[in-house]
Design a protein around this motif. Structure first.
Motif, PDB file in Angstrom:
ATOM      1  N   VAL A   1     -32.364  51.667   2.500  1.00 16.30           N
ATOM      2  CA  VAL A   1     -32.493  52.859   3.330  1.00 16.30           C
ATOM      3  C   VAL A   1     -31.331  52.918   4.315  1.00 16.30           C
ATOM      4  CG1 VAL A   1     -33.962  54.107   4.955  1.00 16.30           C
ATOM      5  CG2 VAL A   1     -35.002  52.772   3.107  1.00 16.30           C
ATOM      6  N   ILE A   2     -30.552  53.981   4.224  1.00 13.48           N
ATOM      7  CA  ILE A   2     -29.435  54.194   5.137  1.00 13.48           C
ATOM      8  C   ILE A   2     -29.896  55.019   6.342  1.00 13.48           C
ATOM      9  CG2 ILE A   2     -27.121  55.191   5.386  1.00 13.48           C
ATOM     10  CD1 ILE A   2     -26.805  54.736   2.332  1.00 13.48           C
ATOM     11  N   GLU A   3     -30.643  56.083   6.045  1.00 10.17           N
ATOM     12  CA  GLU A   3     -31.176  56.938   7.112  1.00 10.17           C
ATOM     13  C   GLU A   3     -32.423  57.641   6.602  1.00 10.17           C
ATOM     14  OE1 GLU A   3     -29.927  61.021   9.464  1.00 10.17           O
ATOM     15  OE2 GLU A   3     -28.340  59.622   8.864  1.00 10.17           O
ATOM     16  N   ALA A   4     -33.475  57.634   7.382  1.00  8.99           N
ATOM     17  CA  ALA A   4     -34.714  58.305   6.992  1.00  8.99           C
ATOM     18  C   ALA A   4     -35.417  58.822   8.244  1.00  8.99           C
ATOM     19  CB  ALA A   4     -35.624  57.363   6.209  1.00  8.99           C
ATOM     20  N   ASN A   5     -34.744  59.731   8.933  1.00  9.00           N
ATOM     21  CA  ASN A   5     -35.297  60.277  10.167  1.00  9.00           C
ATOM     22  C   ASN A   5     -36.034  61.592   9.958  1.00  9.00           C
ATOM     23  OD1 ASN A   5     -34.202  58.137  11.709  1.00  9.00           O
ATOM     24  ND2 ASN A   5     -32.216  59.174  11.781  1.00  9.00           N
ATOM     25  N   THR A   6     -35.545  62.392   8.989  1.00 14.85           N
ATOM     26  CA  THR A   6     -36.188  63.668   8.692  1.00 14.85           C
ATOM     27  C   THR A   6     -36.381  63.809   7.190  1.00 14.85           C
ATOM     28  OG1 THR A   6     -34.038  64.800   8.564  1.00 14.85           O
ATOM     29  CG2 THR A   6     -35.158  64.773  10.718  1.00 14.85           C
ATOM     30  N   PRO A   7     -37.451  64.472   6.755  1.00 13.49           N
ATOM     31  CA  PRO A   7     -37.734  64.579   5.324  1.00 13.49           C
ATOM     32  C   PRO A   7     -36.639  65.285   4.527  1.00 13.49           C
ATOM     33  CG  PRO A   7     -39.661  65.189   6.613  1.00 13.49           C
ATOM     34  CD  PRO A   7     -38.517  65.067   7.580  1.00 13.49           C
ATOM     35  N   ASP A   8     -35.915  66.206   5.160  1.00 17.81           N
ATOM     36  CA  ASP A   8     -34.932  66.991   4.411  1.00 17.81           C
ATOM     37  C   ASP A   8     -33.563  66.325   4.309  1.00 17.81           C
ATOM     38  OD1 ASP A   8     -34.196  67.206   7.042  1.00 17.81           O
ATOM     39  OD2 ASP A   8     -33.966  69.383   7.049  1.00 17.81           O
ATOM     40  N   ASN A   9     -33.436  65.082   4.820  1.00 14.98           N
ATOM     41  CA  ASN A   9     -32.134  64.408   4.769  1.00 14.98           C
ATOM     42  C   ASN A   9     -32.328  62.890   4.732  1.00 14.98           C
ATOM     43  OD1 ASN A   9     -29.321  64.048   4.786  1.00 14.98           O
ATOM     44  ND2 ASN A   9     -29.284  63.930   7.026  1.00 14.98           N
ATOM     45  N   ILE A  10     -32.880  62.413   3.636  1.00 11.94           N
ATOM     46  CA  ILE A  10     -33.109  60.976   3.453  1.00 11.94           C
ATOM     47  C   ILE A  10     -31.913  60.391   2.695  1.00 11.94           C
ATOM     48  CG2 ILE A  10     -34.619  59.241   2.416  1.00 11.94           C
ATOM     49  CD1 ILE A  10     -36.889  61.356   2.639  1.00 11.94           C
ATOM     50  N   GLN A  11     -31.271  59.400   3.286  1.00 11.36           N
ATOM     51  CA  GLN A  11     -30.078  58.800   2.701  1.00 11.36           C
ATOM     52  C   GLN A  11     -30.398  57.392   2.195  1.00 11.36           C
ATOM     53  OE1 GLN A  11     -27.157  60.576   2.454  1.00 11.36           O
ATOM     54  NE2 GLN A  11     -28.235  62.320   3.409  1.00 11.36           N
TER      55      GLN A  11
ATOM     56  N   ASN B   1     -26.856  57.805  -2.371  1.00 16.56           N
ATOM     57  CA  ASN B   1     -25.437  58.023  -2.084  1.00 16.56           C
ATOM     58  C   ASN B   1     -24.484  57.375  -3.085  1.00 16.56           C
ATOM     59  OD1 ASN B   1     -26.119  59.465   0.177  1.00 16.56           O
ATOM     60  ND2 ASN B   1     -25.856  57.773   1.605  1.00 16.56           N
ATOM     61  N   ASN B   2     -24.861  56.223  -3.620  1.00 12.69           N
ATOM     62  CA  ASN B   2     -23.913  55.483  -4.463  1.00 12.69           C
ATOM     63  C   ASN B   2     -24.154  55.680  -5.958  1.00 12.69           C
ATOM     64  OD1 ASN B   2     -26.314  54.031  -4.546  1.00 12.69           O
ATOM     65  ND2 ASN B   2     -25.338  52.027  -4.279  1.00 12.69           N
ATOM     66  N   ALA B   3     -24.877  56.726  -6.330  1.00 14.59           N
ATOM     67  CA  ALA B   3     -25.163  56.954  -7.753  1.00 14.59           C
ATOM     68  C   ALA B   3     -23.894  57.169  -8.564  1.00 14.59           C
ATOM     69  CB  ALA B   3     -26.100  58.154  -7.912  1.00 14.59           C
ATOM     70  N   GLY B   4     -22.905  57.833  -7.970  1.00 17.07           N
ATOM     71  CA  GLY B   4     -21.674  58.121  -8.699  1.00 17.07           C
ATOM     72  C   GLY B   4     -20.859  56.905  -9.058  1.00 17.07           C
TER      73      GLY B   4
ATOM     74  N   MET C   1     -42.588  58.637   8.679  1.00 16.63           N
ATOM     75  CA  MET C   1     -42.033  58.439   7.336  1.00 16.63           C
ATOM     76  C   MET C   1     -41.523  57.009   7.211  1.00 16.63           C
ATOM     77  SD  MET C   1     -39.244  60.824   5.397  1.00 16.63           S
ATOM     78  CE  MET C   1     -38.014  60.565   6.673  1.00 16.63           C
ATOM     79  N   PHE C   2     -41.784  56.419   6.042  1.00 13.10           N
ATOM     80  CA  PHE C   2     -41.379  55.031   5.811  1.00 13.10           C
ATOM     81  C   PHE C   2     -41.092  54.851   4.329  1.00 13.10           C
ATOM     82  CE2 PHE C   2     -42.541  50.514   4.960  1.00 13.10           C
ATOM     83  CZ  PHE C   2     -41.544  49.909   5.732  1.00 13.10           C
ATOM     84  N   ILE C   3     -40.019  54.115   4.030  1.00 12.17           N
ATOM     85  CA  ILE C   3     -39.635  53.847   2.643  1.00 12.17           C
ATOM     86  C   ILE C   3     -39.499  52.349   2.463  1.00 12.17           C
ATOM     87  CG2 ILE C   3     -37.813  54.132   0.910  1.00 12.17           C
ATOM     88  CD1 ILE C   3     -37.197  56.839   2.271  1.00 12.17           C
ATOM     89  N   THR C   4     -40.084  51.836   1.382  1.00 12.28           N
ATOM     90  CA  THR C   4     -40.025  50.394   1.128  1.00 12.28           C
ATOM     91  C   THR C   4     -39.825  50.117  -0.360  1.00 12.28           C
ATOM     92  OG1 THR C   4     -41.229  48.299   1.329  1.00 12.28           O
ATOM     93  CG2 THR C   4     -42.550  50.260   0.899  1.00 12.28           C
ATOM     94  N   ALA C   5     -39.207  48.987  -0.643  1.00 15.16           N
ATOM     95  CA  ALA C   5     -39.066  48.495  -2.017  1.00 15.16           C
ATOM     96  C   ALA C   5     -39.458  47.021  -2.083  1.00 15.16           C
ATOM     97  CB  ALA C   5     -37.631  48.688  -2.510  1.00 15.16           C
ATOM     98  N   GLN C   6     -40.302  46.601  -1.153  1.00 17.47           N
ATOM     99  CA  GLN C   6     -40.696  45.194  -1.073  1.00 17.47           C
ATOM    100  C   GLN C   6     -41.889  44.917  -1.990  1.00 17.47           C
ATOM    101  OE1 GLN C   6     -38.867  42.888   0.484  1.00 17.47           O
ATOM    102  NE2 GLN C   6     -37.466  44.575   0.897  1.00 17.47           N
TER     103      GLN C   6
END
Length: 376
Positions: free
Chosen positions: A14-24, A56-59, A1-6
């Motif tokens: 990306v704070i944490e992206a180790n498992t699909p069910d808990n991407i921070q 996480n920081n949406a609020g 799994m990999f997340i990018t905004a480049q």
């Protein structure tokens, strides 16, 4: 799994992206600013597996009420965008999606890329009715583009339309694309008749730097352009400086500034009732404009919107107020939703790029309806 905004208009951390069910995740602030809300990122993951993404920081974002009853957008091909299950718990925005393909994009609203912006400018330039004017460079060195549509003449009315002062409000440039597609159609009777006695001055993107940087509300140096219209400077707000300079050269008889509103799920207009020079004639023509729009499309309404400024209390740093007062003309801020039109909901797509384009084309009919009533 990999997340990018480049990429163009990308924004996510990306704070944490180790498992699909808990991407921070977290949204990055605009440069030199505390504004943030726009997000746009790409996920590489396993098809058929639910991915749960916590922003996480949406609020603490610029407009937390904008997350209520909001659904994020997703796309596999960057052309077709659809809504995915999204919830807001007061602190986090949680997006749940089981991708059908190996990679997928997510965004706050359908992006309008800088590449598409350049294509739009060059496409419009092909019309015999259109002149492309370079106003000057932005702080990041990008072009400030003005499209002059119709043959300039002192006897013609000058209609100015600007969009996307706030770069995250990408629906504004989709609106402009729809309006231009109709205005430059030489088989459209409304467009042909309008151009007999009016000249349109259109700035499709007032904030190309912020758009590419993935900003919500500000330019390259964290300046909110829609608070710069009293005294713009080349150092902080050249975008407004150049446009206002061009307005001084042409004059303005009608002005429309196109935006998106994070919280309100409606299309609406905010007028210039609070400017010192507001007249009964402006009011009458403005009400006619609204009534025509109401009769043309169910996408528009007048029940919901911003509180009307009291006489003489308008903020003259805001574009529509500043232009109305400076040029003694009718001016509006037009707002579209990030969510959906609550009066005409669409579960799959919500308010969309296509609906924004159609609204732009419809607004041209309303302009046609008041053009002869504008001051002589």
């Amino acid at each position: 799994m990999f997340i990018t905004a480049q990429f163009d208009s990308g924004n996510i951390e990306v704070i944490e992206a180790n498992t699909p069910d808990n991407i921070q995740l977290a949204i990055r602030k605009d440069n030199q600013s505390d504004f943030y809300q726009w997000f746009h990122f790409k996920l590489y993951g396993e098809p058929g597996v639910e991915h749960v993404m916590h922003i996480n920081n949406a609020g603490q974002s610029a407009y937390p009420d904008g997350w209520k009853e909001y659904a994020a957008l997703a796309s596999y091909d960057r052309e077709n965008w659809f809504r995915v299950p999204t919830e807001f718990n007061g602190k986090e925005l949680i997006i749940r999606h089981s991708p059908d393909q190996e990679s997928v994009y997510y965004a706050y609203f359908t992006p309008y890329s800088y590449e598409r912006h350049q294509d739009l400018i060059q496409w419009a330039q092909q019309s015999i009715e259109c002149q492309h004017v370079l106003l000057g460079p932005t702080l990041d060195g990008r072009d400030m583009n003005l499209l002059v549509i119709g043959e300039p003449d002192d006897q013609k009315k000058k209609i100015w339309i600007t969009a996307r002062q706030h770069p995250g409000e990408s629906m504004a440039e989709w609106f402009i694309e729809g309006l231009l597609s109709r205005l430059l159609d030489d088989e459209d009777g409304t467009a042909r008749k309008l151009l007999e006695s009016n000249v349109f001055y259109v700035v499709p993107n007032m904030n190309p730097d912020g758009s590419v940087r993935g900003h919500l509300r500000t330019n390259a140096v964290g300046v909110n352009l829609n608070r710069e219209w009293a005294e713009p400077t080349l150092e902080k707000s050249p975008e407004v400086y150049y446009v206002l300079q061009a307005m001084q050269e042409t004059g303005v008889d009608f002005y429309l500034d196109v935006h998106g509103d994070e919280a309100l799920p409606y299309n609406f207009l905010a007028g210039c009732e609070g400017v010192p020079s507001y007249t009964d004639e402006m009011h009458q023509v403005g009400e006619k404009f609204k009534q025509i729009l109401l009769s043309i499309t169910p996408e528009f309404q007048v029940e919901h919107g911003y509180e009307v400024d009291k006489p003489g209390e308008a903020n003259l740093t805001v574009a529509s107020n500043a232009v109305s007062e400076r040029f003694n003309c009718l001016a509006f801020t037009l707002e579209m939703p990030f969510k959906d039109n609550a009066n005409l909901p669409d579960v799959d797509f919500g308010w969309s790029a296509n609906r924004s384009q159609q609204f732009g084309a419809d607004v041209l009919s309303a302009i046609y309806g008041i053009a002869n009533s504008l001051r002589s």
